[in-house]
Design an enzyme around this catalytic site. Structure first.
Site, PDB file in Angstrom:
ATOM      1  N   PRO A 136       0.792  -1.235   0.000  1.00 30.02           N
ATOM      2  CA  PRO A 136       0.000   0.000   0.000  1.00 30.02           C
ATOM      3  C   PRO A 136       0.825   1.287   0.000  1.00 30.02           C
ATOM      4  O   PRO A 136       0.279   2.377   0.202  1.00 30.02           O
ATOM      5  CB  PRO A 136      -0.803  -0.134   1.308  1.00 30.02           C
ATOM      6  CG  PRO A 136       0.096  -0.901   2.210  1.00 30.02           C
ATOM      7  CD  PRO A 136       0.847  -1.866   1.328  1.00 30.02           C
ATOM      8  N   GLU A 137       2.132   1.190  -0.241  1.00 26.35           N
ATOM      9  CA  GLU A 137       2.996   2.365  -0.162  1.00 26.35           C
ATOM     10  C   GLU A 137       2.491   3.531  -1.016  1.00 26.35           C
ATOM     11  O   GLU A 137       2.586   4.690  -0.620  1.00 26.35           O
ATOM     12  CB  GLU A 137       4.431   2.006  -0.605  1.00 26.35           C
ATOM     13  CG  GLU A 137       5.197   1.140   0.373  1.00 26.35           C
ATOM     14  CD  GLU A 137       5.057  -0.350   0.070  1.00 26.35           C
ATOM     15  OE1 GLU A 137       5.984  -1.108   0.388  1.00 26.35           O
ATOM     16  OE2 GLU A 137       3.999  -0.754  -0.477  1.00 26.35           O
TER      17      GLU A 137
END
Length: 256
Positions: A136-137
Site C-alpha cells: 500500500p505504499e
C-alpha cells in the site's frame, strides 16, 4: 545466544525459529529490527546444527512493513542518510537469498509493504487462510521500490504492476494463485499443516537443498545459455556430494 530486543531466536531439533516480536507495532520494521534479523540469520547460518530457518511474527500480524515513525524522522535527513537506511532493508533481503539454508515464512494476519517483501524474500511462504498481503505504499505517496524487486520475481509483470500501483490488499488465496504464496492452510489447521510441511522438508539433504537454492537464484537474470552452463556446473557438483552418493545407493538398493 545474543540478547535481542525486537525478535526472538531459538533453535529446536535442527530448526532455527526467528520471530518478529513487536506485536504492539504490528511487528513493524525499524533499524534495530532489521539489524537483529540479520544477526539471527547469520547465527543460523553458522550453526552446524541448523537445517532450516523458520520466520514468523508474534501477535495477530506477520509484519506491517517499515516503521512509519522512523520514516517520518528520515524525511528530514540527508540523501546519503536515506540511502544508507534503505540499504538496510535491501541487505536483509540479500542475506535471506544468500543464506545456504532454506528459509520458510509462516504468515498469519497482515504482511504489508516491507513486511510483504520480507515474507516473499524467504524461499518458501506458508499462509493462514485469513492472512492478507499487499503493497500500500503508493497510497501515502511512497514507492514500493525495494520490495518490487522481489515481487517481480514472484509474479508476472502485469500483476506486479497492478499490486504496487493500486496498493490493494489481497487474500491469501489470491496471493497463492498469483504465485506469491506456496500453500494456504485453514486458520484452525495452520500450525499442524505448517509443522507437517516443515518436518517433510527437513528430511531432505541440506547439501542438495543448498545447491538447489543457489541455482534457482543464480539463473534468475541470466540468458538461457548462461543459465544452462550454470546448471551444468551445479548438476555435476551435486553428483560428487556424499548426500547424493548415499541417497543413490539407498534408492538403488530399494529398487533391487
Amino acid at each position: 545466544m545474543a540478547d535481542y530486543q525486537r525478535i526472538e531466536y531459538s533453535v529446536t531439533e535442527g530448526l532455527a525459529y526467528i520471530t518478529l516480536n513487536r506485536p504492539e507495532k504490528r511487528n513493524a520494521l525499524d533499524r534495530l529490527t532489521l539489524d537483529e534479523l540479520g544477526s539471527a540469520l547469520r547465527a543460523a547460518e553458522e550453526d552446524a546444527g541448523v537445517k532450516l530457518v523458520i520466520l514468523t511474527g508474534a501477535g495477530k500480524d506477520f509484519c506491517a512493513g517499515l516503521d512509519l515513525s522512523e520514516l517520518q524522522t528520515l524525511s528530514e535527513a540527508s540523501v546519503m542518510e536515506n540511502l544508507a537506511d534503505a540499504r538496510r532493508l535491501a541487505n536483509l533481503f540479500l542475506t535471506l537469498r544468500r543464506l545456504v539454508k532454506p528459509v520458510v515464512a509462516l504468515v498469519r494476519g497482515r504482511a504489508l509493504a516491507g513486511g510483504c517483501g520480507l515474507a516473499s524474500a524467504c524461499d518458501l511462504l506458508l499462509a493462514a487462510e485469513s492472512a492478507r498481503f499487499g503493497y500500500p505504499e503508493v497510497k501515502i505517496g511512497f514507492v514500493a521500490a525495494i520490495v518490487a524487486v522481489l515481487l517481480r520475481r514472484s509474479v508476472g509483470e502485469k500483476k506486479a504492476a497492478e499490486l504496487i500501483l493500486s496498493g490493494r490488499v489481497v487474500t491469501a488465496t489470491e496471493a497463492e494463485r498469483l504465485g506469491l504464496v506456496n500453500f494456504v492452510y485453514p486458520d484452525e489447521d495452520f500450525d499442524r499443516n505448517a509443522t507437517a510441511f516443515i518436518r517433510e522438508l527437513k528430511q531432505n539433504s541440506l547439501t542438495a537443498m543448498t545447491l538447489t537454492k543457489r541455482i534457482l537464484y543464480e539463473i534468475d537474470a541470466l540468458p538461457i545459455e548462461a543459465a544452462l552452463e550454470q546448471a551444468i556446473s551445479t548438476n555435476a557438483l551435486a553428483r560428487l556430494t556424499e548426500d547424493f552418493k548415499r541417497g543413490l545407493a539407498s534408492f538403488l538398493t530399494k529398487d533391487r
